[in-house]
Design a protein around this motif. Structure first.
Motif, mmCIF file in Angstrom:
data_model
loop_
_atom_site.group_PDB
_atom_site.id
_atom_site.type_symbol
_atom_site.label_atom_id
_atom_site.label_comp_id
_atom_site.label_asym_id
_atom_site.label_seq_id
_atom_site.Cartn_x
_atom_site.Cartn_y
_atom_site.Cartn_z
ATOM 1 N N ALA A 1 0.673 -1.190 0.212
ATOM 2 C CA ALA A 1 -0.260 0.062 0.142
ATOM 3 C C ALA A 1 0.469 1.548 -0.488
ATOM 4 N N LEU A 2 2.380 1.044 0.666
ATOM 5 C CA LEU A 2 3.473 2.382 0.407
ATOM 6 C C LEU A 2 3.678 2.676 -0.664
ATOM 7 N N ARG A 3 3.606 2.016 -1.753
ATOM 8 C CA ARG A 3 4.328 1.804 -2.678
ATOM 9 C C ARG A 3 5.780 2.785 -3.141
ATOM 10 N N ILE A 4 6.753 1.982 -2.235
ATOM 11 C CA ILE A 4 7.514 2.665 -2.032
ATOM 12 C C ILE A 4 8.345 2.236 -3.658
ATOM 13 N N GLY A 5 9.443 3.619 -3.970
ATOM 14 C CA GLY A 5 10.001 3.224 -4.709
ATOM 15 C C GLY A 5 12.181 3.765 -4.160
ATOM 16 N N GLY B 1 3.296 12.298 -0.561
ATOM 17 C CA GLY B 1 4.079 11.369 0.781
ATOM 18 C C GLY B 1 2.806 10.270 0.714
ATOM 19 N N THR B 2 2.774 9.301 1.660
ATOM 20 C CA THR B 2 1.515 8.300 2.284
ATOM 21 C C THR B 2 2.297 8.095 3.358
ATOM 22 N N LEU B 3 0.884 7.327 4.085
ATOM 23 C CA LEU B 3 1.367 6.839 4.944
ATOM 24 C C LEU B 3 -0.028 5.684 5.836
ATOM 25 N N VAL B 4 0.161 4.740 6.220
ATOM 26 C CA VAL B 4 -0.719 3.386 6.089
ATOM 27 C C VAL B 4 -0.506 2.797 7.528
ATOM 28 N N TYR B 5 -1.937 3.643 8.293
ATOM 29 C CA TYR B 5 -1.591 2.251 9.513
ATOM 30 C C TYR B 5 -2.929 1.229 9.568
ATOM 31 N N ALA B 6 -3.421 0.965 10.503
ATOM 32 C CA ALA B 6 -4.486 0.245 10.693
ATOM 33 C C ALA B 6 -5.694 1.729 11.857
ATOM 34 N N ARG B 7 -6.698 1.644 11.063
ATOM 35 C CA ARG B 7 -7.787 1.949 11.946
ATOM 36 C C ARG B 7 -8.824 1.601 13.119
ATOM 37 N N ARG B 8 -8.960 1.969 14.202
ATOM 38 C CA ARG B 8 -9.744 0.951 15.398
ATOM 39 C C ARG B 8 -10.727 1.655 15.250
ATOM 40 N N GLU B 9 -12.178 1.256 14.781
ATOM 41 C CA GLU B 9 -13.126 1.559 14.329
ATOM 42 C C GLU B 9 -14.394 1.122 15.828
ATOM 43 N N PRO B 10 -14.518 1.137 16.737
ATOM 44 C CA PRO B 10 -15.287 0.352 17.648
ATOM 45 C C PRO B 10 -16.807 0.298 16.959
ATOM 46 N N GLN B 11 -17.376 -0.829 17.627
ATOM 47 C CA GLN B 11 -18.755 -0.563 17.356
ATOM 48 C C GLN B 11 -20.053 -0.865 18.132
ATOM 49 N N ALA B 12 -20.402 -0.979 17.994
ATOM 50 C CA ALA B 12 -21.699 -0.773 19.245
ATOM 51 C C ALA B 12 -22.128 -2.512 19.539
ATOM 52 N N LYS C 1 -4.720 4.587 4.151
ATOM 53 C CA LYS C 1 -3.696 4.569 3.389
ATOM 54 C C LYS C 1 -4.039 6.315 3.737
ATOM 55 N N VAL C 2 -3.295 6.702 4.098
ATOM 56 C CA VAL C 2 -3.106 7.885 4.007
ATOM 57 C C VAL C 2 -2.322 9.074 3.067
ATOM 58 N N ASP C 3 -2.591 9.847 1.971
ATOM 59 C CA ASP C 3 -1.901 10.550 0.841
ATOM 60 C C ASP C 3 -1.441 12.163 0.748
ATOM 61 N N ARG C 4 -1.182 12.478 1.103
ATOM 62 C CA ARG C 4 -0.428 13.970 1.474
ATOM 63 C C ARG C 4 -0.840 14.686 0.201
ATOM 64 N N THR C 5 -1.149 15.494 -0.216
ATOM 65 C CA THR C 5 -1.172 15.866 -1.379
ATOM 66 C C THR C 5 0.215 17.178 -1.493
ATOM 67 N N HIS D 1 -5.572 12.600 1.603
ATOM 68 C CA HIS D 1 -6.652 11.983 1.331
ATOM 69 C C HIS D 1 -6.548 11.073 1.650
ATOM 70 N N GLU D 2 -7.691 10.270 2.079
ATOM 71 C CA GLU D 2 -7.712 8.386 3.090
ATOM 72 C C GLU D 2 -7.891 7.777 1.929
ATOM 73 N N THR D 3 -7.576 6.575 2.127
ATOM 74 C CA THR D 3 -8.658 5.379 1.234
ATOM 75 C C THR D 3 -8.335 4.357 1.930
ATOM 76 N N ASP D 4 -9.390 4.002 2.367
ATOM 77 C CA ASP D 4 -10.011 2.681 3.040
ATOM 78 C C ASP D 4 -9.287 1.553 1.676
ATOM 79 N N LEU D 5 -8.566 0.219 2.392
ATOM 80 C CA LEU D 5 -8.385 -0.878 2.011
ATOM 81 C C LEU D 5 -9.097 -2.201 2.310
ATOM 82 N N GLY D 6 -9.779 -1.528 3.478
ATOM 83 C CA GLY D 6 -10.351 -3.164 4.204
ATOM 84 C C GLY D 6 -9.623 -3.317 4.909
ATOM 85 N N PRO D 7 -10.494 -4.683 6.128
ATOM 86 C CA PRO D 7 -10.574 -5.271 6.851
ATOM 87 C C PRO D 7 -8.741 -5.489 7.415
#
Length: 225
Positions: A77-81, A173-184, A195-199, A205-211
């Protein structure tokens, strides 16, 4: 191949790479990096017979060595060069650090547990990885003197990345992390790989890449648990 043990090791390695591909990792450079980094060199001794399986393994200090498929997803997801400078938050065993080093120009890895940081450095040196440095530091409050990074990987689950990390991300640049999403009604929060891309203008700019699944982030320094 006449040696049964060697044959079994080759078959296990092939099965591991297949599991990484089945998880959705397609980047050839990432797959090659995973193939060339021996996971058994980073696994605790008593679990080395499981190192070439797509399993999470326990580490010291109450930490966990992620499944290779999950490591591959995060790194892809980082697309490292080759010219990128990468910051890793959470060294752990150093396995992910070694894969990042195969892809990037420079890797700086911050580990809050002194024991893990001390143990990871010689593992990287044994593989003659000279473009990665492991520092005993609080990854959630990194020193600004580290400079800017083209890519940042947080090997932990957060509600949101700290402003200090976002400020160290270069424009574009790009930052990747796992976001916690509490469920009731659920004791354990679900997680999404983000994935957070800094313009170029500095806006995220955020992109959700799934569970996804990672251990919770913790701040401060620690010697061991």
């Amino acid at each position: 191949m006449s040696d049964p043990a060697a044959k079994a090791a080759v078959e296990e390695r092939a099965a591991l790479l297949l599991a990484v591909r089945r998880a959705g990792v397609r980047d050839i450079s990432v797959m090659r990096a995973i193939e060339t980094v021996p996971r058994e060199a980073f696994a605790p001794y008593k679990f080395r017979d499981l190192a070439n399986r797509n399993l999470a393994l326990p580490l010291g200090c109450g930490q966990t060595m992620s499944r290779p498929a999950d490591v591959g997803r995060r790194i892809e997801a980082l697309r490292i060069g080759k010219g990128h400078r990468v910051l890793e938050i959470g060294t752990g065993s150093g396995y992910g650090t070694a894969i990042l080093a195969r892809l990037a120009w420079e890797v700086v890895s911050l580990e809050r547990f002194e024991t893990l940081a001390i143990e990871a450095a010689p593992r990287l040196a044994a593989l003659e990885i000279a473009n990665a440095a492991v520092l005993h530091a609080d990854g959630l409050a990194p020193e600004a003197t580290l400079g800017e990074f083209d890519r940042i990987l947080v090997e932990a689950a957060l509600d949101a990345p700290p402003a200090a990390l976002i400020s160290m991300l270069s424009p574009g640049g790009t930052l990747v992390y796992a976001r916690r999403e509490p469920q009731a009604g659920e004791k354990r929060a679900r997680q999404r790989l983000i994935k957070v891309d800094r313009t170029e203008s500095g806006e995220p700019h955020e992109t959700d890449l799934g569970p996804h699944s990672l251990g919770p982030a913790a701040s401060g320094l620690a010697k061991a648990l």
